[in-house]
Design a protein around this motif. Structure first.
Motif, PDB file in Angstrom:
ATOM      1  N   GLY A  19     -11.144   8.699   5.017  1.00 28.04           N
ATOM      2  CA  GLY A  19     -10.096   8.959   4.021  1.00 28.04           C
ATOM      3  C   GLY A  19      -8.837   8.168   4.364  1.00 28.04           C
ATOM      4  N   GLY A  20      -8.011   7.912   3.347  1.00 29.77           N
ATOM      5  CA  GLY A  20      -6.821   7.084   3.536  1.00 29.77           C
ATOM      6  C   GLY A  20      -5.948   7.540   4.694  1.00 29.77           C
ATOM      7  N   ARG A  21      -5.675   8.833   4.776  1.00 32.73           N
ATOM      8  CA  ARG A  21      -4.733   9.309   5.798  1.00 32.73           C
ATOM      9  C   ARG A  21      -5.334   9.292   7.201  1.00 32.73           C
ATOM     10  NH1 ARG A  21      -6.158  13.268   2.337  1.00 32.73           N
ATOM     11  NH2 ARG A  21      -7.209  15.144   3.092  1.00 32.73           N
ATOM     12  N   GLY A  59      -0.006  17.372   5.453  1.00 35.28           N
ATOM     13  CA  GLY A  59       0.301  17.867   4.103  1.00 35.28           C
ATOM     14  C   GLY A  59      -0.891  17.741   3.174  1.00 35.28           C
ATOM     15  N   GLU A  60      -1.519  16.569   3.138  1.00 33.94           N
ATOM     16  CA  GLU A  60      -2.668  16.370   2.240  1.00 33.94           C
ATOM     17  C   GLU A  60      -3.904  17.098   2.746  1.00 33.94           C
ATOM     18  OE1 GLU A  60      -3.680  12.302   1.282  1.00 33.94           O
ATOM     19  OE2 GLU A  60      -2.123  12.181  -0.238  1.00 33.94           O
ATOM     20  N   SER A  61      -3.981  17.297   4.074  1.00 37.51           N
ATOM     21  CA  SER A  61      -5.192  17.922   4.613  1.00 37.51           C
ATOM     22  C   SER A  61      -5.165  19.434   4.448  1.00 37.51           C
ATOM     23  CB  SER A  61      -5.342  17.569   6.104  1.00 37.51           C
ATOM     24  OG  SER A  61      -5.471  16.170   6.257  1.00 37.51           O
ATOM     25  N   ILE A  79      -3.543  -3.408   0.307  1.00 38.55           N
ATOM     26  CA  ILE A  79      -4.408  -2.349   0.833  1.00 38.55           C
ATOM     27  C   ILE A  79      -4.500  -1.200  -0.174  1.00 38.55           C
ATOM     28  CG2 ILE A  79      -4.836  -0.801   2.787  1.00 38.55           C
ATOM     29  CD1 ILE A  79      -2.728  -2.445   4.372  1.00 38.55           C
ATOM     30  N   SER A  80      -5.702  -0.908  -0.607  1.00 41.43           N
ATOM     31  CA  SER A  80      -5.903   0.280  -1.440  1.00 41.43           C
ATOM     32  C   SER A  80      -7.364   0.685  -1.334  1.00 41.43           C
ATOM     33  CB  SER A  80      -5.541  -0.009  -2.903  1.00 41.43           C
ATOM     34  OG  SER A  80      -5.797   1.135  -3.688  1.00 41.43           O
ATOM     35  N   LYS A  81      -7.579   1.869  -0.793  1.00 38.49           N
ATOM     36  CA  LYS A  81      -8.960   2.308  -0.614  1.00 38.49           C
ATOM     37  C   LYS A  81      -9.649   2.416  -1.981  1.00 38.49           C
ATOM     38  CE  LYS A  81     -12.089   5.380   1.406  1.00 38.49           C
ATOM     39  NZ  LYS A  81     -12.594   6.721   1.400  1.00 38.49           N
ATOM     40  N   SER A  82      -8.976   3.107  -2.898  1.00 39.61           N
ATOM     41  CA  SER A  82      -9.576   3.286  -4.228  1.00 39.61           C
ATOM     42  C   SER A  82      -9.525   1.981  -5.012  1.00 39.61           C
ATOM     43  CB  SER A  82      -8.813   4.358  -4.993  1.00 39.61           C
ATOM     44  OG  SER A  82      -7.460   3.946  -5.149  1.00 39.61           O
ATOM     45  N   GLY A  83      -8.526   1.179  -4.698  1.00 35.82           N
ATOM     46  CA  GLY A  83      -8.357  -0.073  -5.452  1.00 35.82           C
ATOM     47  C   GLY A  83      -7.766   0.141  -6.818  1.00 35.82           C
ATOM     48  N   GLY A 114       0.845  -1.198   0.000  1.00 33.06           N
ATOM     49  CA  GLY A 114       0.000   0.000   0.000  1.00 33.06           C
ATOM     50  C   GLY A 114       0.876   1.240   0.000  1.00 33.06           C
ATOM     51  N   ILE A 115       0.252   2.388  -0.211  1.00 29.28           N
ATOM     52  CA  ILE A 115       1.008   3.648  -0.265  1.00 29.28           C
ATOM     53  C   ILE A 115       0.212   4.723   0.466  1.00 29.28           C
ATOM     54  CG2 ILE A 115       0.047   4.481  -2.484  1.00 29.28           C
ATOM     55  CD1 ILE A 115       2.960   5.299  -3.255  1.00 29.28           C
ATOM     56  N   GLY A 116       0.890   5.761   0.923  1.00 33.63           N
ATOM     57  CA  GLY A 116       0.219   6.877   1.597  1.00 33.63           C
ATOM     58  C   GLY A 116      -0.501   6.389   2.838  1.00 33.63           C
ATOM     59  N   GLY A 117      -1.779   6.716   2.942  1.00 27.66           N
ATOM     60  CA  GLY A 117      -2.558   6.316   4.106  1.00 27.66           C
ATOM     61  C   GLY A 117      -2.750   4.810   4.202  1.00 27.66           C
ATOM     62  N   ASN A 154     -10.084  16.481   1.417  1.00 28.30           N
ATOM     63  CA  ASN A 154      -9.876  16.059   0.024  1.00 28.30           C
ATOM     64  C   ASN A 154      -8.386  16.201  -0.312  1.00 28.30           C
ATOM     65  OD1 ASN A 154      -9.450  18.768  -0.259  1.00 28.30           O
ATOM     66  ND2 ASN A 154     -11.182  19.152  -1.602  1.00 28.30           N
ATOM     67  N   GLN A 155      -8.002  15.775  -1.489  1.00 27.98           N
ATOM     68  CA  GLN A 155      -6.600  15.885  -1.908  1.00 27.98           C
ATOM     69  C   GLN A 155      -6.529  16.005  -3.424  1.00 27.98           C
ATOM     70  OE1 GLN A 155      -7.586  13.228   0.171  1.00 27.98           O
ATOM     71  NE2 GLN A 155      -8.164  11.985  -1.598  1.00 27.98           N
ATOM     72  N   PRO A 156      -7.225  17.033  -3.982  1.00 28.23           N
ATOM     73  CA  PRO A 156      -7.287  17.106  -5.456  1.00 28.23           C
ATOM     74  C   PRO A 156      -5.918  17.266  -6.100  1.00 28.23           C
ATOM     75  CG  PRO A 156      -8.106  19.146  -4.437  1.00 28.23           C
ATOM     76  CD  PRO A 156      -7.940  18.147  -3.332  1.00 28.23           C
TER      77      PRO A 156
HETATM   78  O1  LIG Z   1      -5.509   3.615  -0.631  1.00 30.14           O
HETATM   79  P1  LIG Z   1      -5.346   4.150  -2.008  1.00 30.14           P
HETATM   80  O2  LIG Z   1      -6.638   4.445  -2.674  1.00 30.14           O
HETATM   81  O3  LIG Z   1      -4.483   3.234  -2.838  1.00 30.14           O
HETATM   82  O4  LIG Z   1      -4.593   5.530  -1.918  1.00 30.14           O
HETATM   83  C1  LIG Z   1      -3.328   5.649  -1.375  1.00 30.14           C
HETATM   84  C2  LIG Z   1      -2.962   7.077  -1.173  1.00 30.14           C
HETATM   85  O5  LIG Z   1      -3.033   7.770  -2.398  1.00 30.14           O
HETATM   86  C3  LIG Z   1      -3.677   9.024  -2.229  1.00 30.14           C
HETATM   87  O6  LIG Z   1      -4.975   8.908  -2.683  1.00 30.14           O
HETATM   88  C4  LIG Z   1      -3.010  10.089  -2.998  1.00 30.14           C
HETATM   89  O7  LIG Z   1      -2.862   9.704  -4.305  1.00 30.14           O
HETATM   90  C5  LIG Z   1      -3.653   9.231  -0.737  1.00 30.14           C
HETATM   91  O8  LIG Z   1      -4.609  10.132  -0.319  1.00 30.14           O
HETATM   92  C6  LIG Z   1      -3.848   7.838  -0.250  1.00 30.14           C
HETATM   93  O9  LIG Z   1      -3.509   7.692   1.098  1.00 30.14           O
END
Ligand SMILES: O=P(O)(O)OC[C@H]1O[C@](O)(CO)[C@@H](O)[C@@H]1O
Length: 449
Positions: A205-207, A288-290, A142-146, A81-84, A416-418
């Motif tokens: 949100g992820g973070r 940072g993202e917030s 792990i990926s929220k957006s997938g 996974g990455i970020g959050g 958000n994190q546009p």
């Molecule tokens: O869990 P996801 O959807 O893979 O996203 C990972 C990270 O990428 C971001 O969407 C930024 O691209 C972060 O906000 C998030 O934590």
């Protein structure tokens, strides 16, 4: 359980106590109200706010049971996974672990958690795969957006490797996916392959997701007590939901915003315990993202002291006066080491013989605080009794709630994190991803200019 403390005495040469309390009782109190009532911008992402109090024990038990299955069947579990979807687990595991865990072999029933998908380093992935070639391993993807590219690449490689090593049926038992309930490529893949899954709620949100399975499953696999982590967060939730001048989240959020208004554009999160390095990384994403949007926001940086006093110390002491520090001070280390006496005393250290190493560390901290404040760097101090699950839980919730409040005080949507999409669009255009044909043409024209 004691509570973490916030001390703002060392900012008062830059901003006044009166102004801090005025902000606390006006805009910061309103910000807390907006969060509680769900009336602020981004209010569809407030699922984290009461997460500690609404997480049922049976949910934690299920996470622990799945973690135990992985603990029994694997010596290494790769959290992809990455970020959050990476930083919270990494931060907690590093903070609670032995500093030399990476150099000791895994033992049956007590696997090591490794991470992947947090970069696109070819060498990193190649070396990880080579390392895992003769190991019993499993995967938490792990990926929220997938749909995030970095973890998707890592997962494709590791999934193929695991299936080759143990066969598809056994691989399926050793893969857990954490993703959206319905949407995204990972959800579809998990359904088709029959993986065990956990859901990341839409409104978290992820973070802000470390206290969901996103953080809790890898932390439990690493052998730490996720119930205590949530209990610590719950203590902070209960303490800080009510508006008052004594509310540490209101105090921190107000103080850092006033410092920002006074020209302190950069906040440096400081630790004096290297185990907190990744906590700084988690915090940087959270803030940072917030907050970094609409061309405003404090720039969140992080340093490890005293290590970085020998690299960044000069800049912090004498560089542009646009910074303030927030120090996380851990009161008591887990272990005791006393500096020995030496008859020859060739290194001249006998003056501190008999003292614990931590006493020297604390004097480095105090000396640095005085020097930095004298040099024009205001200093917020957050005191944590010890590095344990409960106090990390408190610290996580403290920073999350403060972040939501701080974003509203700043006047941005903290949820958000546009801005993160810009690099992705360009990368997809450059890689000629289907659906990005127009972007590809545009970026190629730009490159040919
Ligand atoms: O869990 P996801 O959807 O893979 O996203 C990972 C990270 O990428 C971001 O969407 C930024 O691209 C972060 O906000 C998030 O934590």
């Amino acid at each position: 359980m004691k509570k973490i403390q916030v001390n703002i005495n060392s900012v008062l040469s830059t901003v006044s106590e009166k102004d801090i309390h005025a902000l606390e009782t006006s805009t910061a109190a309103d910000a807390l109200e907006k969060l509680r009532e769900g009336t602020g911008e981004g209010n569809d992402f407030l699922g984290w706010l009461d997460l500690p109090s609404r997480t049922p024990m049976h949910h934690l038990d299920e996470i622990i049971a799945v973690a135990n299955d992985l603990r029994n069947s694997c010596d290494y579990v790769v959290s992809v996974g990455i970020g959050g979807s990476y930083l919270g687990a990494k931060a907690v595991i590093e903070a609670l672990g032995n500093s030399f865990d990476a150099y000791t072999p895994a033992t049956p029933g007590s696997p090591k958690v490794l991470f992947a998908g947090q970069n696109i380093g070819e060498d990193y992935l190649h070396e990880l795969q080579a390392f895992l070639a003769d190991k019993r391993f499993g995967i938490i993807v792990i990926s929220k957006s997938g749909t995030t590219t970095e973890p998707a690449i890592a997962f494709r490689l590791l999934k193929e490797q695991l299936e080759k090593q143990v066969g598809k049926a056994e691989a399926c038992k050793r893969i857990v996916a954490i993703t959206d309930a319905k949407r995204g490529a990972l959800r579809q893949l998990a359904t088709e392959e029959g993986y065990k899954t956990f859901v990341i709620d839409d409104n978290v949100g992820g973070r802000f997701s470390v206290l969901t399975p996103v953080g809790l499953l890898p932390i439990a696999v690493a052998g730490y007590d996720v119930k205590k982590l949530v209990k610590g967060a719950l203590a902070m939730q209960e303490e800080c939901m009510t508006s008052s001048e004594a509310n540490v989240c209101q105090l921190y959020a107000s103080t850092r915003n006033l410092l920002y208004r006074a020209g302190k554009k950069i906040e440096i999160l400081v630790n004096y315990n290297p185990k907190l390095h990744y906590f700084g990384e988690w915090w940087k994403q959270l803030y940072g993202e917030s907050e970094g949007k609409d061309h405003k926001g404090i720039f969140p940086a992080a340093v490890d002291f005293s290590t970085d006093l020998h690299s960044m110390g000069q800049w912090i002491q004498d560089g542009e006066r646009s910074i303030f520090e927030t120090v996380i001070s851990v009161e008591t280390p887990d272990n005791k080491t006393v500096i020995p006496s030496d008859d020859a005393n060739l290194d001249g250290l006998n003056y501190i013989a008999g003292k614990r190493v931590d006493e020297v560390n604390k004097m480095a901290e105090l000396g640095t605080r005085i020097a930095h404040v004298d040099g024009g760097v205001p200093n917020i101090r957050i005191t944590v009794p010890e590095l344990s699950e409960e106090y990390l839980g408190q610290l996580i919730y403290f920073f999350e709630l403060s972040c939501g409040m701080s974003g509203y005080i700043l006047g941005v949507n903290p949820f958000n994190q546009p801005g993160v999409e810009a690099y992705k669009r360009n990368m997809f255009a450059l890689l000629e991803k289907p659906g990005y044909e127009e972007d590809t043409k545009a970026i190629q024209a730009k490159l040919n200019d």
